[in-house]
Design a protein around this motif. Structure first.
Motif, PDB file in Angstrom:
ATOM      1  N   THR A 121       0.749  -1.197   0.123  1.00  0.00           N
ATOM      2  CA  THR A 121       0.040   0.108   0.014  1.00  0.00           C
ATOM      3  C   THR A 121       0.740   1.464  -0.163  1.00  0.00           C
ATOM      4  OG1 THR A 121      -1.592   1.104   1.014  1.00  0.00           O
ATOM      5  CG2 THR A 121      -0.125   0.088   2.702  1.00  0.00           C
ATOM      6  N   PHE A 122       0.292   2.244  -0.633  1.00  0.00           N
ATOM      7  CA  PHE A 122       1.022   3.759  -0.391  1.00  0.00           C
ATOM      8  C   PHE A 122       0.540   4.402   0.694  1.00  0.00           C
ATOM      9  CE2 PHE A 122       1.188   2.526  -4.860  1.00  0.00           C
ATOM     10  CZ  PHE A 122       2.484   2.875  -5.322  1.00  0.00           C
ATOM     11  N   ASP A 123      -0.527   4.008   1.261  1.00  0.00           N
ATOM     12  CA  ASP A 123      -1.042   4.679   2.367  1.00  0.00           C
ATOM     13  C   ASP A 123      -0.185   4.764   3.824  1.00  0.00           C
ATOM     14  OD1 ASP A 123      -3.721   6.159   3.593  1.00  0.00           O
ATOM     15  OD2 ASP A 123      -3.073   4.755   5.042  1.00  0.00           O
ATOM     16  N   PRO A 124       0.127   5.943   4.137  1.00  0.00           N
ATOM     17  CA  PRO A 124       1.304   5.802   5.325  1.00  0.00           C
ATOM     18  C   PRO A 124       0.679   5.297   6.566  1.00  0.00           C
ATOM     19  CG  PRO A 124       0.596   8.176   4.941  1.00  0.00           C
ATOM     20  CD  PRO A 124      -0.085   7.464   3.529  1.00  0.00           C
ATOM     21  N   ASP A 125      -0.652   5.326   6.857  1.00  0.00           N
ATOM     22  CA  ASP A 125      -0.890   4.630   8.100  1.00  0.00           C
ATOM     23  C   ASP A 125      -0.966   3.383   7.913  1.00  0.00           C
ATOM     24  OD1 ASP A 125      -1.400   7.119   9.327  1.00  0.00           O
ATOM     25  OD2 ASP A 125      -3.635   7.305   8.578  1.00  0.00           O
ATOM     26  N   HIS A 129       0.871   0.268  10.098  1.00  0.00           N
ATOM     27  CA  HIS A 129       0.147  -0.815  10.854  1.00  0.00           C
ATOM     28  C   HIS A 129       0.963  -2.180  10.462  1.00  0.00           C
ATOM     29  CE1 HIS A 129      -2.368   2.316  12.376  1.00  0.00           C
ATOM     30  NE2 HIS A 129      -3.347   2.233  11.191  1.00  0.00           N
ATOM     31  N   PHE A 130       1.237  -2.135   9.009  1.00  0.00           N
ATOM     32  CA  PHE A 130       1.877  -3.289   8.420  1.00  0.00           C
ATOM     33  C   PHE A 130       3.348  -3.522   8.830  1.00  0.00           C
ATOM     34  CE2 PHE A 130      -1.435  -3.303   4.805  1.00  0.00           C
ATOM     35  CZ  PHE A 130      -2.282  -3.892   5.699  1.00  0.00           C
ATOM     36  N   LEU A 198      -1.274  -6.898  14.473  1.00  0.00           N
ATOM     37  CA  LEU A 198      -1.838  -5.896  13.326  1.00  0.00           C
ATOM     38  C   LEU A 198      -3.125  -5.721  14.160  1.00  0.00           C
ATOM     39  CD1 LEU A 198      -2.472  -4.462  10.836  1.00  0.00           C
ATOM     40  CD2 LEU A 198      -3.282  -6.775   9.837  1.00  0.00           C
ATOM     41  N   HIS A 199      -3.714  -6.485  14.633  1.00  0.00           N
ATOM     42  CA  HIS A 199      -5.272  -6.251  15.450  1.00  0.00           C
ATOM     43  C   HIS A 199      -4.989  -5.577  16.646  1.00  0.00           C
ATOM     44  CE1 HIS A 199      -7.211  -9.188  13.004  1.00  0.00           C
ATOM     45  NE2 HIS A 199      -6.224  -9.849  12.991  1.00  0.00           N
ATOM     46  N   ALA A 200      -3.917  -5.512  17.198  1.00  0.00           N
ATOM     47  CA  ALA A 200      -3.707  -4.477  18.203  1.00  0.00           C
ATOM     48  C   ALA A 200      -3.609  -2.959  17.793  1.00  0.00           C
ATOM     49  CB  ALA A 200      -2.410  -4.840  18.811  1.00  0.00           C
ATOM     50  N   TYR A 202      -5.156  -1.998  15.068  1.00  0.00           N
ATOM     51  CA  TYR A 202      -6.551  -1.670  14.782  1.00  0.00           C
ATOM     52  C   TYR A 202      -7.072  -1.108  16.031  1.00  0.00           C
ATOM     53  CZ  TYR A 202      -6.036  -3.596  10.093  1.00  0.00           C
ATOM     54  OH  TYR A 202      -5.711  -3.762   8.738  1.00  0.00           O
ATOM     55  N   ARG A 203      -6.931  -1.691  17.092  1.00  0.00           N
ATOM     56  CA  ARG A 203      -7.668  -1.282  18.409  1.00  0.00           C
ATOM     57  C   ARG A 203      -7.287   0.076  18.859  1.00  0.00           C
ATOM     58  NH1 ARG A 203      -6.930  -6.830  19.934  1.00  0.00           N
ATOM     59  NH2 ARG A 203      -5.054  -6.076  21.099  1.00  0.00           N
ATOM     60  N   GLU A 204      -6.038   0.413  18.491  1.00  0.00           N
ATOM     61  CA  GLU A 204      -5.372   1.412  18.920  1.00  0.00           C
ATOM     62  C   GLU A 204      -6.175   2.707  18.356  1.00  0.00           C
ATOM     63  OE1 GLU A 204      -1.269   1.495  18.424  1.00  0.00           O
ATOM     64  OE2 GLU A 204      -1.043  -0.127  19.826  1.00  0.00           O
ATOM     65  N   ILE A 205      -6.332   2.562  16.996  1.00  0.00           N
ATOM     66  CA  ILE A 205      -7.090   3.578  16.292  1.00  0.00           C
ATOM     67  C   ILE A 205      -8.649   3.225  16.139  1.00  0.00           C
ATOM     68  CG2 ILE A 205      -4.918   3.949  14.939  1.00  0.00           C
ATOM     69  CD1 ILE A 205      -6.114   2.488  12.617  1.00  0.00           C
ATOM     70  N   GLY A 206      -9.061   2.540  16.895  1.00  0.00           N
ATOM     71  CA  GLY A 206     -10.582   2.325  16.865  1.00  0.00           C
ATOM     72  C   GLY A 206     -11.327   1.558  15.799  1.00  0.00           C
ATOM     73  N   ARG A 207     -10.605   0.589  15.339  1.00  0.00           N
ATOM     74  CA  ARG A 207     -10.902  -0.236  14.176  1.00  0.00           C
ATOM     75  C   ARG A 207     -11.107  -1.710  14.613  1.00  0.00           C
ATOM     76  NH1 ARG A 207      -7.322   2.533   9.217  1.00  0.00           N
ATOM     77  NH2 ARG A 207      -8.262   4.480   9.221  1.00  0.00           N
ATOM     78  N   ALA A 208     -12.188  -2.055  14.912  1.00  0.00           N
ATOM     79  CA  ALA A 208     -12.438  -3.355  15.560  1.00  0.00           C
ATOM     80  C   ALA A 208     -12.073  -4.534  14.504  1.00  0.00           C
ATOM     81  CB  ALA A 208     -13.854  -3.626  15.862  1.00  0.00           C
ATOM     82  N   SER A 209     -11.541  -5.476  14.913  1.00  0.00           N
ATOM     83  CA  SER A 209     -10.940  -6.514  13.933  1.00  0.00           C
ATOM     84  C   SER A 209     -12.241  -7.482  13.641  1.00  0.00           C
ATOM     85  CB  SER A 209      -9.802  -7.257  14.321  1.00  0.00           C
ATOM     86  OG  SER A 209      -9.999  -8.174  15.646  1.00  0.00           O
ATOM     87  N   CYS A 210     -12.087  -8.055  12.620  1.00  0.00           N
ATOM     88  CA  CYS A 210     -12.973  -9.238  12.352  1.00  0.00           C
ATOM     89  C   CYS A 210     -12.788 -10.491  13.312  1.00  0.00           C
ATOM     90  CB  CYS A 210     -12.961  -9.864  11.041  1.00  0.00           C
ATOM     91  SG  CYS A 210     -11.725 -10.482  10.403  1.00  0.00           S
TER      92      CYS A 210
END
Length: 214
Positions: A121-125, A129-130, A198-200, A202-210
């Motif tokens: 991905t080109f997206d910095p965020d 995360h990756f 990665l899921h941790a 996601y949680r830090e930025i408020g994106r719940a994982s599947c």
């Protein structure tokens, strides 16, 4: 398929068999010796040599952590033990931080026809995360270097990340096309198999994982 299970950094989306290892490490050299030995042994088996291979793929891990000398040793073992006259494609996975002119020349000289690298991905965020540690400047430079040695270059773009919008995906695809490689390969993120790190994030930025929703 030849697996090179070493990476100098581990991406959080990766589910493949790999561990930490860099160019010059003893473990990498030991693995190369074992791989050359295995190629030699299997090259003596009629059941494996009766039909010439049509494709070869160096995957990983990160095959480009190998030194130019190690690349040439593996290539020589393959040429000495198998009939490679019918190959349609020989592809190698690379990581842009470890790509050099010397390694690109070594891969080309042993017969590699397609160089693939993981951009994702080109997206910095999402790159953060990756745990992608290469800069985009290094990526652009790697694409330029590979273009001097190979007629076919390709790279990976991931999609389906938590919180990814159509605009983010469209921007990724637009920049991917602008990079100018001969092909691009897209893959969905397998969130049920990615690392806990990665899921941790996601949680830090408020994106719940599947995984948390299942």
């Amino acid at each position: 398929y030849l697996h090179i299970p070493f990476c100098d950094t581990i991406c959080t989306f990766c589910t493949l068999n790999r561990g930490l290892g860099s160019e010059g490490d003893d473990a990498v050299e030991q693995y190369v010796r074992a791989l050359v030995k295995e190629i030699t042994i299997k090259g003596q088996m009629d059941t494996l040599t009766a039909v010439p291979p049509r494709t070869i793929w160096f995957g990983g891990g990160t095959p480009s952590v190998l030194s130019a000398g190690q690349i040439r040793r593996i290539g020589r073992a393959l040429h000495d033990n198998f009939d490679l006259s019918q190959l349609d494609e020989w592809a190698v996975e690379m990581e842009v931080k470890s790509i050099t002119e010397e390694k690109a020349a070594a891969f080309r000289d042993i017969g590699v026809t397609k160089a693939r690298f993981g951009l994702q991905t080109f997206d910095p965020d999402y790159r953060r995360h990756f745990n992608i540690t290469a800069t985009l400047a290094q990526t652009y430079q790697a694409a330029e270097v590979l273009g001097r040695y190979f007629s076919y270059r390709s790279f990976d773009i991931l999609y389906g990340m938590h919180g990814e919008t159509i605009d983010v995906l469209a921007a990724d695809l637009r920049q991917a096309v602008e990079l100018g490689t001969e092909t691009i390969e897209t893959y969905p993120v397998n969130h049920l198999a990615t690392q806990g790190a990665l899921h941790a994030r996601y949680r830090e930025i408020g994106r719940a994982s599947c995984r948390e929703r299942v």
